[in-house]
Design a protein around this motif. Structure first.
Motif, PDB file in Angstrom:
ATOM      1  N   GLY A 495     -13.306 -14.171 -12.385  1.00 41.55           N
ATOM      2  CA  GLY A 495     -13.084 -13.624 -11.059  1.00 41.55           C
ATOM      3  C   GLY A 495     -12.031 -12.531 -11.060  1.00 41.55           C
ATOM      4  N   ALA A 496     -11.743 -12.008  -9.868  1.00 41.14           N
ATOM      5  CA  ALA A 496     -10.774 -10.913  -9.731  1.00 41.14           C
ATOM      6  C   ALA A 496      -9.348 -11.426  -9.879  1.00 41.14           C
ATOM      7  N   CYS A 497      -8.501 -10.598 -10.472  1.00 42.70           N
ATOM      8  CA  CYS A 497      -7.073 -10.940 -10.600  1.00 42.70           C
ATOM      9  C   CYS A 497      -6.443 -10.945  -9.208  1.00 42.70           C
ATOM     10  N   LEU A 498      -5.668 -11.956  -8.928  1.00 43.29           N
ATOM     11  CA  LEU A 498      -4.994 -12.022  -7.633  1.00 43.29           C
ATOM     12  C   LEU A 498      -3.491 -11.807  -7.764  1.00 43.29           C
ATOM     13  N   ASP A 499      -2.998 -11.819  -9.002  1.00 50.46           N
ATOM     14  CA  ASP A 499      -1.571 -11.609  -9.208  1.00 50.46           C
ATOM     15  C   ASP A 499      -1.232 -10.141  -9.456  1.00 50.46           C
ATOM     16  N   LYS A 500      -2.254  -9.266  -9.466  1.00 49.38           N
ATOM     17  CA  LYS A 500      -2.019  -7.828  -9.591  1.00 49.38           C
ATOM     18  C   LYS A 500      -3.148  -7.081  -8.910  1.00 49.38           C
ATOM     19  N   SER A 501      -2.876  -5.818  -8.577  1.00 51.53           N
ATOM     20  CA  SER A 501      -3.851  -5.007  -7.848  1.00 51.53           C
ATOM     21  C   SER A 501      -4.702  -4.189  -8.802  1.00 51.53           C
ATOM     22  N   CYS A 502      -5.965  -3.985  -8.403  1.00 54.95           N
ATOM     23  CA  CYS A 502      -6.878  -3.157  -9.202  1.00 54.95           C
ATOM     24  C   CYS A 502      -6.506  -1.677  -9.125  1.00 54.95           C
ATOM     25  N   LEU A 503      -5.890  -1.255  -8.000  1.00 55.48           N
ATOM     26  CA  LEU A 503      -5.651   0.168  -7.765  1.00 55.48           C
ATOM     27  C   LEU A 503      -4.181   0.547  -7.627  1.00 55.48           C
ATOM     28  N   TYR A 504      -3.314  -0.430  -7.376  1.00 56.39           N
ATOM     29  CA  TYR A 504      -1.905  -0.091  -7.150  1.00 56.39           C
ATOM     30  C   TYR A 504      -1.003  -0.813  -8.144  1.00 56.39           C
ATOM     31  N   PRO A 505       0.006  -0.150  -8.719  1.00 57.64           N
ATOM     32  CA  PRO A 505       0.394   1.255  -8.510  1.00 57.64           C
ATOM     33  C   PRO A 505      -0.456   2.252  -9.291  1.00 57.64           C
ATOM     34  N   HIS A 506      -1.276   1.746 -10.227  1.00 56.37           N
ATOM     35  CA  HIS A 506      -2.189   2.604 -10.978  1.00 56.37           C
ATOM     36  C   HIS A 506      -3.547   1.917 -11.055  1.00 56.37           C
ATOM     37  N   ILE A 507      -4.587   2.689 -11.275  1.00 56.09           N
ATOM     38  CA  ILE A 507      -5.921   2.119 -11.431  1.00 56.09           C
ATOM     39  C   ILE A 507      -5.999   1.362 -12.745  1.00 56.09           C
ATOM     40  N   CYS A 508      -6.448   0.113 -12.671  1.00 51.74           N
ATOM     41  CA  CYS A 508      -6.511  -0.752 -13.858  1.00 51.74           C
ATOM     42  C   CYS A 508      -7.546  -0.204 -14.854  1.00 51.74           C
ATOM     43  N   PRO A 509      -7.185  -0.109 -16.148  1.00 52.93           N
ATOM     44  CA  PRO A 509      -8.134   0.419 -17.142  1.00 52.93           C
ATOM     45  C   PRO A 509      -9.373  -0.453 -17.339  1.00 52.93           C
ATOM     46  N   ALA A 510      -9.296  -1.732 -16.939  1.00 52.48           N
ATOM     47  CA  ALA A 510     -10.460  -2.623 -17.095  1.00 52.48           C
ATOM     48  C   ALA A 510     -11.526  -2.375 -16.029  1.00 52.48           C
ATOM     49  N   LEU A 511     -11.178  -1.604 -14.994  1.00 54.13           N
ATOM     50  CA  LEU A 511     -12.091  -1.348 -13.881  1.00 54.13           C
ATOM     51  C   LEU A 511     -13.014  -0.178 -14.194  1.00 54.13           C
ATOM     52  N   ASP A 512     -14.298  -0.383 -13.971  1.00 53.42           N
ATOM     53  CA  ASP A 512     -15.273   0.698 -14.138  1.00 53.42           C
ATOM     54  C   ASP A 512     -15.284   1.537 -12.859  1.00 53.42           C
TER      55      ASP A 512
END
Length: 720
Positions: A495-512
């Motif tokens: 599932g999605a990480c809830l302890d960190k953001s996908c977009l803030y403060p930077h876009i996560c490298p694991a995200l397509d």
């Protein structure tokens, strides 16, 4: 008693923008055209009439009195136009195409009784953007007889009896929005329009609609199960800060005489629940459906705690209590559920409130999240882990149900909320943006569930066949315009990480972040016969858009109707950080790119900003900084929203506690009504009505350098 049995049975299957004039030295090519703004400003400007103008008015009045026949003809023409405008397309669709709303319609279906009755605070619109329609059509597709009671009178129980007693249960929703938001402004004044009511009429739903509707149904049918859901119930499932009363209220399940809360989007839960009730299960025994909240008696909870304790088990064995299976079940239950601070604790201690919020927030994961228990004085609130998101195939099935796409023929006036989305397409659900002030992640989740291209094109074709379709598809998207088809490598594993953001403060490298699927979809829609234009009517996440040059090119070339709506919300770094939003630098990079592409394609297109005042951590100094930025770079807008604390958002927790629930850091919060008014007025500093508030704000902040006639001043000096 059934309520004393805390262990769930094993379940075999889970189933127009207003614009003001702007300074001429601002950066060109980004916002609404100067000429248009000045023209609107001149129209709206109200100056005292001079004598010559008064003479002109008197002269015109004399002329108008003479041609009485012409004025009568005009009146007749206007009346004809009004009559035509009231003949909506839905009135031409047979009533039988809709879910029944009256006993006559039920009989016309050939039914003696209904299985399920849905009660909603909105008008009944049979469109896939309306929650009641989706739930109703989903239950109908599963073989159940469903009726709808929309916007009933709530001063007595008569309206709730008009379809009789359902065989299985009543399901209650306040509508597509929380009833407080529908009824009240951020300043807690009654709204003068309700977009989800016919003709924008107000007063057709009560405050706290879910609780009031539940009480009326309990009066009429004391033994019938009551299920509550939708935004209002979903986001009030734990003890929560209530802005209207300015205090912490109990879980809605502790206040309403209901049996279960269905939280989240609800299709899977409601069908599973209906099937189990149809099979003869007692509502009090249905305790293990993900995405639901139920009540346990305080006595049962105490016994469960004792049995779940290892030391208690050892002591019981010594005293000859040998029911091993009971203790094993208790131990498993205590392992699968976590206890958060009680209602009494969170009402007395803001640190405990922040802790409870953080604990429940971090468990909103359908794959690895645990259930949550919050003791209340007279009951124990138990939330099962969230329901999994729909698969792509399931999303297609939902949106291909036989929606008419229209309001029920009962209504003589249009439903404004339908007019906005009538010719739009929903492509996906969920949002991984994680903005602090938004509850989407708590309701739809962070993972994106996308429909197939074929399913969306099929719906688009159906839109082109509507008699009132003009060739324009007004929006394509979901909670955001450009997250369609996006996914993360780890979503399907844990599932999605809830302890960190996908977009803030930077876009996560694991995200397509590829927009390839979205681009292909938009190209296919543009090529459909009968489609002239396909616009992006939903908010574009501009930090994501910057990741894909090709998407930006096509967006500017084909999919903007003159104005592109985006939501930077603020331009102060401190405020955007607390919002979990990209900062000014990202916005400027996007704005420059947007201007360059418009120049390349010879397009006259502009950005319309959505901004926010009064967000936690925002001070008068921050709002002055934003006003100066708008002054220098353009983008003066009426689209400024005063922050409204709504249940279960990170920002509301910040507002009530003055703490960041994840770091414990203290933050400034503007709670005083006068200061909140000053913050908002600073974004409308050109308005004469706001002069005194802006002056007072600048005086308080020690910024008299912004008062005067110089080009960089926000307002002029007071006249002596």
């Amino acid at each position: 008693m059934p309520t004393n049995k805390p262990f769930p049975k094993e379940n075999k299957k889970y189933i127009m923008e207003k614009s003001d004039n702007v300074r001429l030295f601002r950066k060109p090519g980004l916002f609404v055209p100067i000429k248009i703004e000045i023209r609107k400003d001149l129209k709206s400007r109200s100056k005292p009439r001079i004598k010559s103008e008064m003479l002109k008015i008197k002269f015109s009045e004399k002329i108008e009195k003479k041609p009485e026949k012409r004025s009568e003809n005009k009146k007749k023409k206007m009346a004809k136009k009004e009559n035509k405008s009231e003949k909506y397309i839905s009135s031409r669709i047979p009533t039988s195409k809709f879910l029944p709303m009256s006993s006559e319609e039920v009989k016309a279906c050939g039914w003696k009784e209904l299985d399920i009755i849905l009660v909603t605070g909105d008008a009944y619109v049979d469109h896939s953007s309306f929650g009641t329609a989706i739930i109703g059509r989903g239950l109908e597709d599963a073989g159940f007889r469903v009726g709808i009671i929309a916007q009933p009178r709530w001063d007595n129980s008569e309206d709730f009896k008009k379809l009789g007693m359902p065989k299985l249960f009543f399901s209650i929703s306040a509508g597509n929005t929380d009833s407080m938001i529908s009824n009240l402004t951020p300043g807690l004044k009654p709204r003068n329009k309700d977009a989800y009511s016919p003709g924008s009429k107000t007063g057709l739903r009560p405050n706290r609609a879910v609780i009031i509707y539940s009480n009326r149904i309990k009066e009429a049918f004391p033994k019938i199960p009551i299920i509550i859901g939708g935004i209002e119930a979903s986001l009030r499932r734990f003890a929560h800060y209530d802005y209207l009363s300015n205090k912490v209220r109990q879980s809605i399940l502790a206040d309403a005489p209901a049996d279960l809360v269905v939280y989240g989007m609800g299709e899977l839960q409601i069908v599973e629940l209906a099937r189990r009730l149809q099979a003869g299960e007692d509502i009090k025994e249905i305790r293990n459906i993900p995405g639901t909240v139920w009540k346990m008696e305080v006595k049962a909870w105490k016994e469960l705690n004792e049995r779940g304790d290892k030391a208690g088990k050892k002591q019981a064995v010594e005293f000859g209590e040998v029911n091993e299976e009971l203790y094993e079940k208790a131990a498993k239950f205590c392992k699968d559920y976590i206890e958060i601070p009680t209602f009494s604790e969170v009402t007395q201690d803001k640190v405990a409130f922040a802790k409870a919020f953080r604990m429940q927030f971090l468990e909103q994961n359908p794959f690895i999240g645990k259930g949550i228990i919050q003791p209340h004085p007279k009951t124990i609130i138990v939330q099962n882990r969230p329901m999994r998101p729909l698969t792509g195939t399931e999303m297609d099935q939902v949106y291909e149900l036989p929606f008419t796409g229209e309001a029920h023929p009962l209504y003589a006036k249009p439903i404004p909320a339908l007019e906005v989305i009538k010719f739009s397409l929903t492509t996906h659900r969920g949002c991984f943006g994680g903005c602090a002030f938004c509850a989407i992640t708590q309701h739809q989740g962070r993972m994106i569930s996308s429909r197939s291209t074929e399913s969306i094109l099929h719906e688009a074709k159906k839109l082109t066949e509507k008699p009132d379709f003009k060739g324009i598809i007004t929006g394509v998207g979901g909670p955001s315009a450009n997250m369609y088809g996006m996914e993360c490598k780890i979503w399907m594993k844990k599932g999605a990480c809830l302890d960190k953001s996908c977009l803030y403060p930077h876009i996560c490298p694991a995200l397509d972040t590829s927009h390839k699927k979205l681009l292909e979809l938009m190209r296919h829609i543009r090529e459909l016969p009968g489609v002239k234009k396909v616009f992006t009517g939903y908010g574009v996440r501009y930090d994501l858009a910057l990741e894909d040059e090709e998407y930006l090119e096509e967006l500017c070339a084909h999919h903007i109707s003159g104005q592109l709506r985006i939501a930077p919300e603020h331009f102060s770094k401190r405020v955007t950080s607390s919002m979990r939003k990209p900062g000014r630098e990202t916005y400027e990079k996007f704005a420059d790119k947007f201007a360059a592409l418009n120049k390349k394609y010879s397009k006259e297109q502009y950005i319309v900003n959505y901004l926010m005042s009064g967000h936690p951590s925002c001070t008068l100094e921050d709002m002055i900084e934003m006003a100066e930025y708008v002054r220098d770079y353009g983008g003066y807008t009426e689209n400024v929203q005063d922050f409204t604390p709504t249940p279960m958002t990170v920002a509301t927790c910040m507002y009530y506690t003055g703490l960041d629930p994840f770091t414990g850091r203290k933050m400034y919060v503007a709670r005083d009504k006068k200061e909140k008014a000053m913050q908002r007025a600073l974004m409308h500093y050109k308005s004469h009505d706001n002069y005194e508030l802006v002056y007072e704000a600048l005086e308080k902040a020690g910024r008299f350098d912004l008062v005067g006639n110089a080009h960089n001043c926000l307002i002029k000096r007071k006249k002596k």
